[in-house]
Design a protein around this motif. Structure first.
Motif, PDB file in Angstrom:
ATOM      1  N   THR A   2       8.246   2.702   4.586  1.00  0.00           N
ATOM      2  CA  THR A   2       7.760   3.276   3.332  1.00  0.00           C
ATOM      3  C   THR A   2       8.903   3.977   2.601  1.00  0.00           C
ATOM      4  OG1 THR A   2       7.069   5.312   4.447  1.00  0.00           O
ATOM      5  CG2 THR A   2       5.407   3.589   4.181  1.00  0.00           C
ATOM      6  N   ASP A   3       8.790   3.991   1.278  1.00  0.00           N
ATOM      7  CA  ASP A   3       9.798   4.676   0.461  1.00  0.00           C
ATOM      8  C   ASP A   3       9.405   6.142   0.276  1.00  0.00           C
ATOM      9  OD1 ASP A   3       7.805   4.750  -1.510  1.00  0.00           O
ATOM     10  OD2 ASP A   3       8.715   3.153  -2.703  1.00  0.00           O
ATOM     11  N   ALA A   4      10.122   6.858  -0.590  1.00  0.00           N
ATOM     12  CA  ALA A   4       9.876   8.288  -0.801  1.00  0.00           C
ATOM     13  C   ALA A   4       8.463   8.565  -1.316  1.00  0.00           C
ATOM     14  CB  ALA A   4      10.908   8.858  -1.777  1.00  0.00           C
ATOM     15  N   GLY A   5       7.853   7.590  -1.978  1.00  0.00           N
ATOM     16  CA  GLY A   5       6.491   7.752  -2.474  1.00  0.00           C
ATOM     17  C   GLY A   5       5.441   7.210  -1.526  1.00  0.00           C
ATOM     18  N   GLY A   6       5.852   6.866  -0.297  1.00  0.00           N
ATOM     19  CA  GLY A   6       4.910   6.344   0.695  1.00  0.00           C
ATOM     20  C   GLY A   6       4.537   4.890   0.505  1.00  0.00           C
ATOM     21  N   ALA A   7       5.165   4.214  -0.462  1.00  0.00           N
ATOM     22  CA  ALA A   7       4.815   2.824  -0.769  1.00  0.00           C
ATOM     23  C   ALA A   7       5.545   1.835   0.138  1.00  0.00           C
ATOM     24  CB  ALA A   7       5.142   2.524  -2.227  1.00  0.00           C
ATOM     25  N   TYR A   8       4.868   0.712   0.406  1.00  0.00           N
ATOM     26  CA  TYR A   8       5.470  -0.379   1.175  1.00  0.00           C
ATOM     27  C   TYR A   8       4.926  -1.697   0.661  1.00  0.00           C
ATOM     28  CZ  TYR A   8       1.034  -0.811   3.623  1.00  0.00           C
ATOM     29  OH  TYR A   8      -0.294  -0.994   3.908  1.00  0.00           O
ATOM     30  N   ARG A   9       5.652  -2.774   0.983  1.00  0.00           N
ATOM     31  CA  ARG A   9       5.212  -4.129   0.659  1.00  0.00           C
ATOM     32  C   ARG A   9       5.808  -5.081   1.678  1.00  0.00           C
ATOM     33  NH1 ARG A   9       3.165  -7.021  -3.677  1.00  0.00           N
ATOM     34  NH2 ARG A   9       3.723  -9.223  -3.645  1.00  0.00           N
ATOM     35  N   LEU A  10       4.969  -5.943   2.217  1.00  0.00           N
ATOM     36  CA  LEU A  10       5.403  -6.992   3.137  1.00  0.00           C
ATOM     37  C   LEU A  10       5.008  -8.337   2.542  1.00  0.00           C
ATOM     38  CD1 LEU A  10       4.311  -5.455   6.547  1.00  0.00           C
ATOM     39  CD2 LEU A  10       6.629  -6.135   5.943  1.00  0.00           C
TER      40      LEU A  10
ATOM     41  N   GLY B  74       0.816  -1.205   0.000  1.00  0.00           N
ATOM     42  CA  GLY B  74       0.000   0.000   0.000  1.00  0.00           C
ATOM     43  C   GLY B  74       0.847   1.249   0.000  1.00  0.00           C
ATOM     44  N   ARG B  75       0.170   2.382   0.233  1.00  0.00           N
ATOM     45  CA  ARG B  75       0.841   3.680   0.316  1.00  0.00           C
ATOM     46  C   ARG B  75       0.313   4.397   1.545  1.00  0.00           C
ATOM     47  NH1 ARG B  75       1.290   6.604  -5.430  1.00  0.00           N
ATOM     48  NH2 ARG B  75       3.340   7.165  -4.673  1.00  0.00           N
ATOM     49  N   VAL B  76       1.192   5.130   2.201  1.00  0.00           N
ATOM     50  CA  VAL B  76       0.824   5.865   3.413  1.00  0.00           C
ATOM     51  C   VAL B  76       0.840   7.355   3.098  1.00  0.00           C
ATOM     52  CG1 VAL B  76       1.426   6.324   5.810  1.00  0.00           C
ATOM     53  CG2 VAL B  76       1.814   4.035   4.846  1.00  0.00           C
ATOM     54  N   THR B  77      -0.255   8.024   3.457  1.00  0.00           N
ATOM     55  CA  THR B  77      -0.353   9.477   3.258  1.00  0.00           C
ATOM     56  C   THR B  77      -0.626  10.157   4.595  1.00  0.00           C
ATOM     57  OG1 THR B  77      -2.743   9.466   2.892  1.00  0.00           O
ATOM     58  CG2 THR B  77      -1.343   9.157   0.952  1.00  0.00           C
ATOM     59  N   ASN B  78      -0.528  11.489   4.591  1.00  0.00           N
ATOM     60  CA  ASN B  78      -0.899  12.246   5.784  1.00  0.00           C
ATOM     61  C   ASN B  78      -2.423  12.200   5.924  1.00  0.00           C
ATOM     62  OD1 ASN B  78      -1.708  13.946   3.734  1.00  0.00           O
ATOM     63  ND2 ASN B  78      -0.655  15.752   4.501  1.00  0.00           N
TER      64      ASN B  78
ATOM     65  N   GLY C 151      -4.442  13.310   3.092  1.00  0.00           N
ATOM     66  CA  GLY C 151      -4.331  12.480   1.906  1.00  0.00           C
ATOM     67  C   GLY C 151      -3.625  13.137   0.737  1.00  0.00           C
ATOM     68  N   ASP C 152      -2.940  14.258   1.004  1.00  0.00           N
ATOM     69  CA  ASP C 152      -2.303  14.964  -0.112  1.00  0.00           C
ATOM     70  C   ASP C 152      -0.782  14.857  -0.135  1.00  0.00           C
ATOM     71  OD1 ASP C 152      -1.769  16.543   2.070  1.00  0.00           O
ATOM     72  OD2 ASP C 152      -2.701  18.360   1.281  1.00  0.00           O
ATOM     73  N   THR C 153      -0.194  14.181   0.864  1.00  0.00           N
ATOM     74  CA  THR C 153       1.257  14.027   0.907  1.00  0.00           C
ATOM     75  C   THR C 153       1.604  12.591   1.294  1.00  0.00           C
ATOM     76  OG1 THR C 153       1.502  16.317   1.661  1.00  0.00           O
ATOM     77  CG2 THR C 153       3.388  14.862   1.979  1.00  0.00           C
ATOM     78  N   PHE C 154       2.458  11.959   0.494  1.00  0.00           N
ATOM     79  CA  PHE C 154       2.922  10.613   0.836  1.00  0.00           C
ATOM     80  C   PHE C 154       3.981  10.717   1.912  1.00  0.00           C
ATOM     81  CE2 PHE C 154       1.495  10.098  -3.617  1.00  0.00           C
ATOM     82  CZ  PHE C 154       0.460   9.211  -3.363  1.00  0.00           C
ATOM     83  N   LEU C 155       3.942   9.781   2.859  1.00  0.00           N
ATOM     84  CA  LEU C 155       4.874   9.819   3.983  1.00  0.00           C
ATOM     85  C   LEU C 155       5.994   8.804   3.803  1.00  0.00           C
ATOM     86  CD1 LEU C 155       2.329  10.151   6.921  1.00  0.00           C
ATOM     87  CD2 LEU C 155       3.573  11.962   5.713  1.00  0.00           C
TER      88      LEU C 155
END
Length: 111
Positions: free
Chosen positions: A71-79, A44-48, A51-55
């Motif tokens: 999370t990476d620079a775009g807020g994305a992660y994978r487990l 998924g992706r994590v935002t503030n 919902g306008d800034t990826f964390l």
């Protein structure tokens, strides 16, 4: 199978008739049961809150396991390797309140 059940249930061996349901329960696998060791993935992706800034650098864990990622620079992660079934994902980041949410992982799939 029906013929076999009728034959066994009509035999004069009463103890066998009483044990038949137990034997069938033990010998036949349960429908929809997840095999031990089955796993899937969560991504998924994590935002503030707005919902306008990826964390970036948010710690993502699955409660009850040792699985974690950031999370990476775009807020994305994978487990990967998340046990199949009901899970609770936890998000932690310095300066922000800890968040957690329930989810469900299907073996061989990504949630």
């Amino acid at each position: 199978m029906d013929w076999l059940l009728r034959t066994l249930m009509n035999t004069p061996l009463r103890p066998l008739r009483l044990l038949l349901p137990l034997l069938l329960t033990l010998l036949l696998p349960a429908a929809g049961q997840t095999p031990p060791g089955a796993s899937g993935s969560i991504a998924g992706r994590v935002t503030n809150a707005a919902g306008d800034t990826f964390l970036e650098r948010v710690r993502v864990t699955v409660e009850g396991t040792s699985l974690e990622t950031f999370t990476d620079a775009g807020g994305a992660y994978r487990l990967d390797g998340v046990p199949a079934g009901a899970v609770r994902v936890r998000l932690c980041s310095t300066g922000l309140a800890v968040q957690s949410a329930p989810g469900s992982v299907v073996a061989g799939h990504s949630a």
